[in-house]
Design an enzyme around this catalytic site. Structure first.
Site, short mmCIF file in Angstrom:
data_model
loop_
_atom_site.label_atom_id
_atom_site.label_comp_id
_atom_site.label_asym_id
_atom_site.label_seq_id
_atom_site.Cartn_x
_atom_site.Cartn_y
_atom_site.Cartn_z
N ASP A 37 0.43 -1.34 0.20
CA ASP A 37 -0.30 0.05 0.13
C ASP A 37 0.80 1.52 0.28
OD1 ASP A 37 -1.55 1.96 1.04
OD2 ASP A 37 -2.73 2.03 2.42
N TYR A 126 -7.32 15.13 -10.27
CA TYR A 126 -6.89 14.57 -10.36
C TYR A 126 -5.51 14.80 -11.00
CZ TYR A 126 -4.19 10.47 -14.04
OH TYR A 126 -3.85 9.66 -14.53
#
Length: 284
Positions: A37, A126
């Site tokens: 992660d 984004y």
């Protein structure tokens, strides 16, 4: 040599798995978000300590362009904090970092292909988080390659090509925007470009770190892209071209995002396929 890949279940991650058998001398370590992660510094450190990679290819990212507008914290956590975390651990282990970025760092107002020296100006969450991720890497660890790419599709994961094929099986007609111009990039070609960078670094000790553009050659609209997908597959559908104004989305798209590939072709002596040629190879 050990090459660690994050985001192994994504399009580029799966494309790297697809071409990995071509590199028998390399030990690939493919990590999905359950194993590694990138938002968890301790987790990254643990994995790096176990495998001690020479190279890390970061394909993990928050890529839901429209959703990012309503989830800015999540996009920032993955695209900025995650990139910075990886750069920090790569620095500690002296691992070269290859990081995937995007044409969305530009506003799309240019009329000629974007070079690596053009000033970014993202218009949405984004694009901004991807640009901030680039900056975080640049400030943290100099041994990096940031690869900006565009319109990624493949036989893996979710993408425009697969969406078009699915919609064509459900409908008789379809409308696609014709005033956003860019270049489709086959994820397998991108994966091979990443491996070319790594192999050239190994053999020639190329110390040319920094930002590079990569996509297939040529340019088209989303309408042209859809038309070619249907043409190759002999799909008969009533395809209509529409302006972006007829298809509003939460995030603004760059109207022009063609990338200039001169730098990557020169430095790494890459031969890049035309987007239409690559699209045909997917179905072959």
């Amino acid at each position: 040599m050990v090459v660690l890949v994050t985001g192994a279940n994504g399009q580029v991650g799966q494309s790297l798995q697809f071409i990995a058998p071509k590199y028998p001398d390399i030990q690939f370590v493919f990590c999905d978000s359950k194993v590694l992660d990138i938002t968890n510094l301790n987790n990254i450190h643990h994995v790096f300590k176990q495998y001690k990679p020479n190279y890390c290819i970061n394909t993990a990212a928050y890529t839901a362009v429209d959703k990012a507008e309503s989830e800015p914290e999540k996009a920032h956590l993955i695209n900025v904090n995650g990139a910075k975390n990886l750069a920090e651990i790569c620095k500690e282990f002296k691992t070269v970092l290859l990081h995937i970025s995007t044409d969305f760092v530009f506003d799309g107002t240019k009329k000629t292909p974007y070079t690596e020296d053009d000033i970014p100006n993202p218009t949405g969450v984004y694009g901004k988080t991807k640009l901030d991720g680039e900056k975080a890497i640049q400030e943290t660890w100099h041994k990096h390659f940031i690869i900006r790419t565009s319109w990624v599709y493949s036989q893996f994961g979710n993408n425009f090509m697969k969406t078009m094929l699915r919609l064509a099986s459900e409908r008789d007609s379809l409308s696609v925007v014709n005033d956003q111009i860019g270049t489709p990039t086959h994820a397998v070609d991108l994966a091979q470009a990443l491996m070319s960078i790594i192999t050239k670094c190994q053999t020639e000790l190329v110390g040319v770190f920094g930002i590079y553009n990569f996509s297939n050659e040529g340019q088209c609209s989303w309408y042209d892209f859809a038309k070619k997908i249907f043409e190759i597959n002999n799909i008969n559908i009533n395809l209509q071209s529409i302006p972006t104004t007829s298809f509003p989305t939460p995030a603004k798209r760059p109207s022009y995002s063609v990338l200039d590939k001169t730098k990557i072709k020169t430095v790494f002596r890459l031969k890049i396929k035309d987007w239409k040629v690559s699209l045909e190879t997917v179905f072959k």
